[in-house]
Design a protein around this motif. Structure first.
Motif, PDB file in Angstrom:
ATOM      1  N   PRO A 174      20.439  42.779  -0.842  1.00  0.00           N
ATOM      2  CA  PRO A 174      21.366  42.891  -1.874  1.00  0.00           C
ATOM      3  C   PRO A 174      22.435  41.949  -1.506  1.00  0.00           C
ATOM      4  CG  PRO A 174      20.342  44.974  -1.633  1.00  0.00           C
ATOM      5  CD  PRO A 174      19.837  44.244  -0.614  1.00  0.00           C
ATOM      6  N   PHE A 175      22.703  41.772  -0.319  1.00  0.00           N
ATOM      7  CA  PHE A 175      23.633  40.974  -0.044  1.00  0.00           C
ATOM      8  C   PHE A 175      23.507  39.677   0.594  1.00  0.00           C
ATOM      9  CE2 PHE A 175      25.263  45.320   0.711  1.00  0.00           C
ATOM     10  CZ  PHE A 175      26.262  45.390   0.247  1.00  0.00           C
ATOM     11  N   LEU A 176      22.290  39.087   0.259  1.00  0.00           N
ATOM     12  CA  LEU A 176      22.051  37.733   0.634  1.00  0.00           C
ATOM     13  C   LEU A 176      22.387  36.875  -0.630  1.00  0.00           C
ATOM     14  CD1 LEU A 176      20.497  35.715   2.249  1.00  0.00           C
ATOM     15  CD2 LEU A 176      18.420  36.553   0.903  1.00  0.00           C
ATOM     16  N   SER A 177      23.155  36.008  -0.473  1.00  0.00           N
ATOM     17  CA  SER A 177      23.543  35.089  -1.338  1.00  0.00           C
ATOM     18  C   SER A 177      22.707  33.869  -1.623  1.00  0.00           C
ATOM     19  CB  SER A 177      24.916  34.387  -1.120  1.00  0.00           C
ATOM     20  OG  SER A 177      24.910  33.340   0.212  1.00  0.00           O
ATOM     21  N   GLU A 178      22.604  33.313  -2.948  1.00  0.00           N
ATOM     22  CA  GLU A 178      21.618  32.136  -3.234  1.00  0.00           C
ATOM     23  C   GLU A 178      21.729  30.973  -2.187  1.00  0.00           C
ATOM     24  OE1 GLU A 178      19.255  32.369  -5.302  1.00  0.00           O
ATOM     25  OE2 GLU A 178      19.588  34.026  -6.316  1.00  0.00           O
ATOM     26  N   GLU A 179      23.158  30.747  -1.757  1.00  0.00           N
ATOM     27  CA  GLU A 179      23.282  29.522  -0.906  1.00  0.00           C
ATOM     28  C   GLU A 179      22.681  29.922   0.390  1.00  0.00           C
ATOM     29  OE1 GLU A 179      26.368  29.432  -3.962  1.00  0.00           O
ATOM     30  OE2 GLU A 179      25.558  30.930  -2.680  1.00  0.00           O
ATOM     31  N   ARG A 180      22.881  30.934   0.981  1.00  0.00           N
ATOM     32  CA  ARG A 180      22.129  31.480   2.280  1.00  0.00           C
ATOM     33  C   ARG A 180      20.768  31.518   2.290  1.00  0.00           C
ATOM     34  NH1 ARG A 180      21.714  31.009   7.672  1.00  0.00           N
ATOM     35  NH2 ARG A 180      20.896  32.680   8.781  1.00  0.00           N
ATOM     36  N   ALA A 181      19.958  31.993   0.900  1.00  0.00           N
ATOM     37  CA  ALA A 181      18.568  31.888   0.934  1.00  0.00           C
ATOM     38  C   ALA A 181      17.993  30.421   0.886  1.00  0.00           C
ATOM     39  CB  ALA A 181      18.508  32.576  -0.576  1.00  0.00           C
ATOM     40  N   LYS A 182      18.890  29.438   0.172  1.00  0.00           N
ATOM     41  CA  LYS A 182      18.241  28.106   0.319  1.00  0.00           C
ATOM     42  C   LYS A 182      18.539  27.543   1.682  1.00  0.00           C
ATOM     43  CE  LYS A 182      19.725  27.054  -4.499  1.00  0.00           C
ATOM     44  NZ  LYS A 182      20.899  26.190  -5.263  1.00  0.00           N
ATOM     45  N   GLN A 183      19.409  28.062   2.570  1.00  0.00           N
ATOM     46  CA  GLN A 183      19.573  27.594   3.993  1.00  0.00           C
ATOM     47  C   GLN A 183      18.386  28.120   4.678  1.00  0.00           C
ATOM     48  OE1 GLN A 183      23.216  29.182   5.420  1.00  0.00           O
ATOM     49  NE2 GLN A 183      24.554  27.525   4.356  1.00  0.00           N
ATOM     50  N   LEU A 184      17.679  29.292   4.518  1.00  0.00           N
ATOM     51  CA  LEU A 184      16.888  30.043   5.189  1.00  0.00           C
ATOM     52  C   LEU A 184      15.342  29.533   4.715  1.00  0.00           C
ATOM     53  CD1 LEU A 184      17.930  33.619   5.221  1.00  0.00           C
ATOM     54  CD2 LEU A 184      17.905  31.974   7.130  1.00  0.00           C
ATOM     55  N   GLY A 185      15.315  28.703   3.453  1.00  0.00           N
ATOM     56  CA  GLY A 185      14.322  28.294   2.773  1.00  0.00           C
ATOM     57  C   GLY A 185      13.245  29.422   2.294  1.00  0.00           C
ATOM     58  N   VAL A 186      14.042  30.262   1.748  1.00  0.00           N
ATOM     59  CA  VAL A 186      13.288  31.630   1.204  1.00  0.00           C
ATOM     60  C   VAL A 186      13.661  31.779  -0.477  1.00  0.00           C
ATOM     61  CG1 VAL A 186      13.341  32.721   3.328  1.00  0.00           C
ATOM     62  CG2 VAL A 186      15.117  33.373   1.728  1.00  0.00           C
ATOM     63  N   THR A 187      12.892  32.501  -1.119  1.00  0.00           N
ATOM     64  CA  THR A 187      13.309  32.636  -2.405  1.00  0.00           C
ATOM     65  C   THR A 187      13.895  34.276  -2.493  1.00  0.00           C
ATOM     66  OG1 THR A 187      11.502  31.551  -3.501  1.00  0.00           O
ATOM     67  CG2 THR A 187      12.268  33.100  -4.798  1.00  0.00           C
ATOM     68  N   LYS A 188      14.820  34.587  -3.151  1.00  0.00           N
ATOM     69  CA  LYS A 188      15.697  35.852  -3.372  1.00  0.00           C
ATOM     70  C   LYS A 188      15.096  36.538  -4.594  1.00  0.00           C
ATOM     71  CE  LYS A 188      20.141  37.686  -3.094  1.00  0.00           C
ATOM     72  NZ  LYS A 188      19.785  38.557  -4.332  1.00  0.00           N
ATOM     73  N   VAL A 189      14.473  37.837  -4.289  1.00  0.00           N
ATOM     74  CA  VAL A 189      13.828  38.597  -5.052  1.00  0.00           C
ATOM     75  C   VAL A 189      14.414  40.022  -5.041  1.00  0.00           C
ATOM     76  CG1 VAL A 189      11.825  37.099  -5.384  1.00  0.00           C
ATOM     77  CG2 VAL A 189      11.957  39.118  -3.864  1.00  0.00           C
ATOM     78  N   GLU A 190      13.967  40.795  -6.297  1.00  0.00           N
ATOM     79  CA  GLU A 190      14.173  42.102  -6.182  1.00  0.00           C
ATOM     80  C   GLU A 190      13.174  43.023  -5.399  1.00  0.00           C
ATOM     81  OE1 GLU A 190      17.067  43.656  -7.360  1.00  0.00           O
ATOM     82  OE2 GLU A 190      17.901  41.789  -7.854  1.00  0.00           O
ATOM     83  N   LEU A 191      13.500  44.178  -5.031  1.00  0.00           N
ATOM     84  CA  LEU A 191      12.470  44.917  -4.353  1.00  0.00           C
ATOM     85  C   LEU A 191      11.198  44.946  -5.095  1.00  0.00           C
ATOM     86  CD1 LEU A 191      11.705  46.473  -1.837  1.00  0.00           C
ATOM     87  CD2 LEU A 191      12.830  48.292  -2.609  1.00  0.00           C
ATOM     88  N   ASP A 192      11.158  45.254  -6.211  1.00  0.00           N
ATOM     89  CA  ASP A 192       9.768  45.496  -6.951  1.00  0.00           C
ATOM     90  C   ASP A 192       8.997  44.239  -7.134  1.00  0.00           C
ATOM     91  OD1 ASP A 192      10.346  48.099  -7.351  1.00  0.00           O
ATOM     92  OD2 ASP A 192      10.788  47.992  -9.551  1.00  0.00           O
ATOM     93  N   GLU A 193       9.747  43.188  -7.242  1.00  0.00           N
ATOM     94  CA  GLU A 193       8.918  42.042  -7.231  1.00  0.00           C
ATOM     95  C   GLU A 193       8.563  41.537  -5.659  1.00  0.00           C
ATOM     96  OE1 GLU A 193       9.423  37.328  -8.134  1.00  0.00           O
ATOM     97  OE2 GLU A 193      10.951  38.344  -8.471  1.00  0.00           O
ATOM     98  N   LEU A 194       9.009  41.921  -4.853  1.00  0.00           N
ATOM     99  CA  LEU A 194       8.508  41.688  -3.466  1.00  0.00           C
ATOM    100  C   LEU A 194       7.339  42.432  -3.209  1.00  0.00           C
ATOM    101  CD1 LEU A 194      10.552  41.469  -0.101  1.00  0.00           C
ATOM    102  CD2 LEU A 194       8.808  43.169  -0.327  1.00  0.00           C
ATOM    103  N   LEU A 195       7.384  43.741  -3.482  1.00  0.00           N
ATOM    104  CA  LEU A 195       6.538  44.741  -3.451  1.00  0.00           C
ATOM    105  C   LEU A 195       4.910  44.406  -3.965  1.00  0.00           C
ATOM    106  CD1 LEU A 195       8.162  48.280  -3.841  1.00  0.00           C
ATOM    107  CD2 LEU A 195       7.591  46.951  -1.621  1.00  0.00           C
ATOM    108  N   ALA A 196       5.128  43.660  -5.088  1.00  0.00           N
ATOM    109  CA  ALA A 196       4.105  43.162  -6.029  1.00  0.00           C
ATOM    110  C   ALA A 196       3.543  42.029  -5.669  1.00  0.00           C
ATOM    111  CB  ALA A 196       4.487  42.919  -7.589  1.00  0.00           C
ATOM    112  N   ARG A 197       4.242  41.211  -4.933  1.00  0.00           N
ATOM    113  CA  ARG A 197       3.773  39.794  -4.517  1.00  0.00           C
ATOM    114  C   ARG A 197       3.446  39.649  -3.238  1.00  0.00           C
ATOM    115  NH1 ARG A 197       8.126  35.592  -5.994  1.00  0.00           N
ATOM    116  NH2 ARG A 197       6.816  34.059  -5.101  1.00  0.00           N
TER     117      ARG A 197
END
Length: 531
Positions: A174-197
Motif C-alpha cells: 500500500p505504500f509503494l508509489s508508482e514511481e518507485r515501482a517503475k524504478q524496481l521494474g515491477v507492476t503494482k497490484v492489489e492483493l487479490d490480483e497478486l494472489l490470483a496471478r
C-alpha cells in the motif's frame, strides 16, 4: 576517563578492535549475556552495552545499570530489550536496521530455487544411494510471475534480483508509489490480483495488526493452483494449518519457510511434507551480514560515547543535548501528527509536506521532519525509527518537502502536515501549549482544540443533529469511558468531525456498531505513543 563498554554476546574481533582503536575501554565477555544475575551484578560499571540476541536487557538489568548511557543491538530486532524502561532511565537504544537486508533477500531467492527444484528432497534421496531422477521434476523461474508482498528495503532487493532472473514481478504494498515501482521494474497490484496471478509468492512485510495472517485460509484459497510460497520475513504471516492442508491437497505446489509462528519451531503441521523446505530462521545468517552489523554497532556506540552523535536510535531523535530540552514536546507533536495521518492513509503516499510556523520554524527542522515521517511510516513498518524513516520513505518514492514561515496566526507556533496520495490530500495541524502538552488544532481545515491520548476515536459525518448523543450512548452501552470529546465542523450542515479521547482501546465490535448506523462517513480508532 575513557568510556567503558561491555560486549556480552558474540561479536567479531574486528568490531571489538574498533572500540579499542577509538579509545574505548572494552570488556569482551561473549558468554555473559546468558547469565542474567552476573550481568545485573556488574552492569553498573559500564557506559555502553553491546549485544546480539542472547542477552536479555530486562527492567531488572536496566535498574542496575546506574551508569549506562547506550544499549546497541547488532541486528534489527530489539525484542530482548525493555525499551520503555531504558527510555525512562534516559538510556539510548540503538540497532542496525539495514545490515542484514541483502543476506535476507538472497535467502528468499535461494529458498525459491530450492522449492522450485525440490533440492533438499533430491539431495536426501541421492545421499541415501537412490537415483530418482524422474521423481524430482521441477519448474523454471524464468518467465514465471513472482508476487512480492511488501516492497520495502528487503522486498525491493528481492524484486531487483527476480527481475534479473527474467521473472515477471508484481508487488502488493500500500505504500509503494508508482514511481518507485517503475524504478524496481515491477507492476503494482492489489492483493487479490497478486494472489490470483502469481506462480510464486514471497513475503517481506513486518508483523503488524494489518499483516498478521495476511495469507489466511481465505487468501490462500484465492491463490493460483500450483503456486509456491516463500516466507523469510516473520512467522505468523501465514495460516500454517491451512497452508499444510492445501499443500497436501495439491492446490499449493510447494512452500519454503525460514520463519514460523512459534520459534524455536520443534513441531509444525508443515514438517515432513515432501513439498516443503524449512530452515531455522537463517535469513540473516551469513558471515558478511553478521560482520556488517557488528562493525556498524561498534562505530555507532563509539560515535555516541565520544562525540554525542546519535545514529539508528529507537527511542530518541538525532538532536543535541541543548536542543532536546526545548524540542521534546515539539518532537512528540510531530510524531503524533504523523501517526494520525499514517493511521488514516491506506493508499500509497506520494508526498509528505510539512509547514513550520513561528516558534516551530526556529527549531531543528531535520529532527522534526524525521519525527513526522517516522509517525507516518510507523503503522506500515513497526521497525522504523527517526533515523531510518527518511530512508524507508525514499525507498518508497515518497517526496518530502518542508517550508517555514514567521508567526502567522493566533498561536506562537504550529506544525501542519499534508499527506498527498493519488486520490486526496489530507492535512493536520498541531501546536504545543505553554504547559508543554501537544494539541491537535486543525483537521481537514476544520479548527479544533484536542488533547492527545493513547487511545482515540476519529469520526467524520454530515453535520446533522443526534451525532453527539449517538456517540455518547454507544460508548456508554459498551463500557467505554470518554476522557475528552472534541467537535468541529466546516459549516452548518456541512462536514463535521469528532475526536474522542478514550480511557482504553475500543473494541472493533463497537466500531462496527457505529458504522452500521449509516450516520458516519468514517469511523477510525487511533493509537498514539504517549511518553
Amino acid at each position: 576517563m575513557a568510556p567503558r563498554v561491555l560486549v556480552s554476546d558474540a561479536l567479531s574481533e574486528s568490531a571489538v578492535q574498533i572500540f579499542r582503536d577509538r579509545g574505548i575501554d572494552v570488556d569482551f565477555q561473549p558468554k555473559l549475556g546468558k547469565d542474567k544475575d552476573k550481568l545485573a551484578e556488574i552492569i553498573g560499571q559500564y557506559d555502553g552495552l553491546a549485544i546480539r540476541s542472547a542477552t536479555k536487557v530486562t527492567e531488572k538489568i536496566i535498574a542496575a545499570a546506574t551508569n549506562l548511557k547506550v544499549i546497541a543491538r547488532a541486528g534489527i530486532g530489539v525484542d530482548n530489550v525493555d525499551i520503555p524502561a531504558a527510555s525512562k532511565k534516559g538510556i539510548i537504544v540503538m540497532n542496525t536496521p539495514f545490515g542484514n537486508s541483502i543476506t535476507t533477500a538472497e535467502h528468499a531467492i535461494a529458498m525459491m530455487f530450492a522449492v522450485a527444484r525440490q533440492i533438499p528432497e533430491a539431495n536426501a534421496s541421492t545421499h541415501a544411494g537412490k537415483w530418482e531422477k524422474a521423481k524430482f521434476m521441477g519448474v523454471e523461474l524464468f518467465n514465471k510471475t513472482l508476487g512480492v508482498i511488501g516492497a520495502g528495503n528487503i522486498g525491493g532487493i528481492v524484486c531487483d534480483r527476480a527481475v534479473g532472473l527474467k521473472m515477471k514481478v508484481i508487488a502488493y504494498d500500500p505504500f509503494l508509489s508508482e514511481e518507485r515501482a517503475k524504478q524496481l521494474g515491477v507492476t503494482k497490484v492489489e492483493l487479490d490480483e497478486l494472489l490470483a496471478r502469481a506462480d510464486f509468492i514471497t513475503l517481506h512485510v513486518p508483523m503488524t495488526d494489518k499483516t498478521r495472517n495476511i495469507l489466511s485460509r481465505e487468501n490462500l484459497a484465492k491463490t493460483k493452483k500450483g503456486v509456491r510460497i516463500v516466507n523469510c520475513a516473520r512467522g505468523g504471516l501465514i495460516d500454517e494449518d491451512a497452508l499444510a492442508e492445501m499443500l497436501t491437497a495439491g492446490h499449493i505446489a510447494g512452500a519454503a519457510l525460514d520463519v514460523f509462528a512459534v520459534e524455536p519451531a520443534t513441531e509444525s503441521p508443515l514438517f515432513n511434507l515432501p513439498n516443503v523446505v524449512c530452515t531455522p530462521h537463517l535469513g540473516a545468517s551469513t558471515t558478511e551480514a553478521q560482520e556488517n552489523v557488528a562493525l556498524q554497532v561498534a562505530e555507532q556506540m563509539s560515535d555516541y560515547l565520544l562525540t554525542g552523535a546519535v545514529q539508528n536510535a529507537l527511542n530518541m531523535p538525532s538532536v543535541t543535548a541543548e536542543e532536546a530540552a526545548v524540542m521534546g514536546p515539539w518532537i512528540a507533536l510531530a510524531k503524533h501528527l504523523g501517526t494520525f495521518a499514517g493511521q488514516l492513509t491506506e493508499e500509497p503516499i506520494r508526498a509528505i509536506n510539512v509547514l513550520y510556523d513561528g516558534t516551530a520554524a526556529e527549531m531543528n527542522l531535520k529532527a522534526l521532519d524525521c519525527a513526522v515521517i517516522s509517525g507516518v511510516m510507523k503503522f506500515s513498518n513497526p521497525d522504523v525509527n527517526m533515523v531510518s524513516a527518511p530512508i524507508v520513505a525514499r525507498e518508497r518514492g515518497i517526496q518530502i518537502s518542508t517550508t517555514h514561515q514567521e508567526k502567522s496566526g493566533s498561536f506562537a507556533g504550529y506544525i501542519k502536515i499534508t499527506i498527498v496520495t493519488d486520490k486526496r490530500e489530507r492535512s493536520l495541524a498541531g501546536t504545543v501549549f505553554s504547559d508543554g502538552k501537544p494539541r491537535f488544532i486543525q483537521i481537514k481545515g476544520i479548527n479544533i482544540d484536542a488533547e492527545i491520548g493513547e487511545h482515540m476515536l476519529y469520526t467524520t459525518n454530515e453535520d446533522v443533529p443526534g451525532i453527539i448523543g449517538l456517540l455518547g450512548m454507544t460508548m456508554g452501552k459498551n463500557g467505554v469511558n470518554i476522557a475528552n470529546f472534541t467537535l468541529g465542523r466546516s459549516g452548518s450542515g456541512e462536514e463535521a468531525i469528532a475526536l474522542l479521547y478514550l480511557d482504553e482501546a475500543i473494541d472493533p465490535k463497537v466500531v462496527d456498531t457505529l458504522n452500521q448506523t449509516g450516520m458516519f462517513r468514517q469511523v477510525r480508532p487511533l493509537k498514539f505513543e504517549i511518553a
